[in-house]
Design a protein around this motif. Structure first.
Motif, PDB file in Angstrom:
ATOM      1  N   ILE A  59       0.841  -1.207   0.000  1.00  0.00           N
ATOM      2  CA  ILE A  59       0.000   0.000   0.000  1.00  0.00           C
ATOM      3  C   ILE A  59       0.867   1.245   0.000  1.00  0.00           C
ATOM      4  O   ILE A  59       0.597   2.200  -0.742  1.00  0.00           O
ATOM      5  N   ARG A  60       1.912   1.235   0.800  1.00  0.00           N
ATOM      6  CA  ARG A  60       2.801   2.397   0.865  1.00  0.00           C
ATOM      7  C   ARG A  60       3.429   2.674  -0.508  1.00  0.00           C
ATOM      8  O   ARG A  60       3.538   3.828  -0.925  1.00  0.00           O
ATOM      9  N   GLY A  61       3.807   1.615  -1.208  1.00  0.00           N
ATOM     10  CA  GLY A  61       4.376   1.790  -2.544  1.00  0.00           C
ATOM     11  C   GLY A  61       3.391   2.433  -3.510  1.00  0.00           C
ATOM     12  O   GLY A  61       3.758   3.323  -4.291  1.00  0.00           O
ATOM     13  N   ARG A  62       2.117   2.004  -3.447  1.00  0.00           N
ATOM     14  CA  ARG A  62       1.107   2.584  -4.336  1.00  0.00           C
ATOM     15  C   ARG A  62       0.825   4.038  -3.977  1.00  0.00           C
ATOM     16  O   ARG A  62       0.641   4.888  -4.862  1.00  0.00           O
ATOM     17  N   VAL A  63       0.792   4.339  -2.669  1.00  0.00           N
ATOM     18  CA  VAL A  63       0.551   5.719  -2.233  1.00  0.00           C
ATOM     19  C   VAL A  63       1.710   6.617  -2.659  1.00  0.00           C
ATOM     20  O   VAL A  63       1.498   7.738  -3.149  1.00  0.00           O
ATOM     21  N   GLU A  64       2.928   6.144  -2.508  1.00  0.00           N
ATOM     22  CA  GLU A  64       4.097   6.940  -2.908  1.00  0.00           C
ATOM     23  C   GLU A  64       4.100   7.201  -4.408  1.00  0.00           C
ATOM     24  O   GLU A  64       4.454   8.302  -4.857  1.00  0.00           O
ATOM     25  N   THR A  65       3.698   6.203  -5.182  1.00  0.00           N
ATOM     26  CA  THR A  65       3.601   6.390  -6.628  1.00  0.00           C
ATOM     27  C   THR A  65       2.533   7.422  -6.967  1.00  0.00           C
ATOM     28  O   THR A  65       2.723   8.291  -7.829  1.00  0.00           O
ATOM     29  N   LEU A  66       1.409   7.334  -6.261  1.00  0.00           N
ATOM     30  CA  LEU A  66       0.311   8.275  -6.488  1.00  0.00           C
ATOM     31  C   LEU A  66       0.728   9.704  -6.171  1.00  0.00           C
ATOM     32  O   LEU A  66       0.429  10.632  -6.936  1.00  0.00           O
ATOM     33  N   LEU A  67       1.419   9.876  -5.054  1.00  0.00           N
ATOM     34  CA  LEU A  67       1.780  11.227  -4.623  1.00  0.00           C
ATOM     35  C   LEU A  67       2.952  11.795  -5.418  1.00  0.00           C
ATOM     36  O   LEU A  67       3.078  13.012  -5.547  1.00  0.00           O
ATOM     37  N   ASP A  80      -9.422  11.877  -2.173  1.00  0.00           N
ATOM     38  CA  ASP A  80      -9.496  10.778  -1.208  1.00  0.00           C
ATOM     39  C   ASP A  80      -9.770   9.440  -1.897  1.00  0.00           C
ATOM     40  O   ASP A  80      -9.266   8.400  -1.464  1.00  0.00           O
ATOM     41  N   GLN A  81     -10.559   9.447  -2.939  1.00  0.00           N
ATOM     42  CA  GLN A  81     -10.876   8.191  -3.630  1.00  0.00           C
ATOM     43  C   GLN A  81      -9.619   7.572  -4.236  1.00  0.00           C
ATOM     44  O   GLN A  81      -9.484   6.344  -4.275  1.00  0.00           O
ATOM     45  N   ALA A  82      -8.701   8.401  -4.668  1.00  0.00           N
ATOM     46  CA  ALA A  82      -7.447   7.882  -5.222  1.00  0.00           C
ATOM     47  C   ALA A  82      -6.644   7.172  -4.133  1.00  0.00           C
ATOM     48  O   ALA A  82      -6.019   6.124  -4.385  1.00  0.00           O
ATOM     49  N   LEU A  83      -6.657   7.735  -2.914  1.00  0.00           N
ATOM     50  CA  LEU A  83      -5.984   7.073  -1.805  1.00  0.00           C
ATOM     51  C   LEU A  83      -6.684   5.765  -1.438  1.00  0.00           C
ATOM     52  O   LEU A  83      -6.033   4.766  -1.115  1.00  0.00           O
TER      53      LEU A  83
END
Length: 203
Positions: A59-67, A80-83
């Motif tokens: 999850i952290r990897g996906r959040v870091e990619t998103l941000l 928020d939906q993206a998170l």
């Protein structure tokens, strides 16, 4: 806390605690565990709550990619939906937004935390929604490298301490703090040893 400090601290603890003196040669010393400090580290603590290490890392990897850039400002700019799609629960998104808001409006001064005494830094962090004492203590131990922290609400630590002390059941957090009070000022090294011992101690 580098390896030399941990090794020295555990030798000191072995001099004042017969159970560590008995177990240290069997289990050996744990390796250092160091994390970055700041917003990204606190966000990682939120993400890691109540999920496995593997799930938290994914999850952290996906959040870091998103941000793209892990910052309070960037998190507040993301929908928020993206998170949620990245794997964070709605409750954790609420906590993350609260953390980011506190950083942006200076309610939480990340630069001041390293200069606060342990108890005050724990109070400041645990005043945020989603951060209990355990979360604050983990941040102090691993991100700020404080040397005298014992996260007594950690289940693995309690189980390991019960085994180390040959108790019939794991101690309560209060009992655990009493049992290791004489480990000061090396309670962080003692905590690292207990996690290490937990993985290799006899049941």
């Amino acid at each position: 806390m580098d390896q030399a400090f941990i090794d020295q601290a555990l030798q000191q603890l072995a001099c004042v605690d017969d159970d560590i003196a008995r177990a240290l040669p069997q289990a050996g010393a744990p390796a250092p565990r160091q994390r970055a400090s700041g917003f990204a580290a606190l966000l990682a603590i939120i993400i890691g709550q109540q999920v496995s290490t593997e799930a938290a890392a994914a999850i952290r990897g996906r959040v870091e990619t998103l941000l793209a850039e892990v910052s309070a400002e960037r998190l507040l700019a993301v929908d928020d939906q993206a998170l949620r799609d990245a794997g964070m629960s709605w409750r954790k998104i609420e906590y993350a937004n609260g953390l980011a808001g506190a950083v942006v409006d200076k309610t939480l001064d990340l630069d001041a935390l390293p200069h606060l005494p342990d108890d005050e830094a724990i109070r400041v962090i645990s005043s945020l929604r989603g951060f209990g004492r355990w979360s604050a203590e983990i941040y102090l131990m691993f991100s700020l490298q404080r040397q005298d922290i014992f996260p007594a609400d950690d289940l693995a630590l309690l189980v390991a301490l019960g085994r180390l002390k040959r108790l019939t059941q794991k101690p309560t957090p209060r009992q655990a703090r009493d049992l290791i009070e004489h480990w000061a000022p090396y309670r962080s090294a003692g905590s690292l040893f207990l996690w290490h011992y937990y993985r290799g101690a006899p049941v």
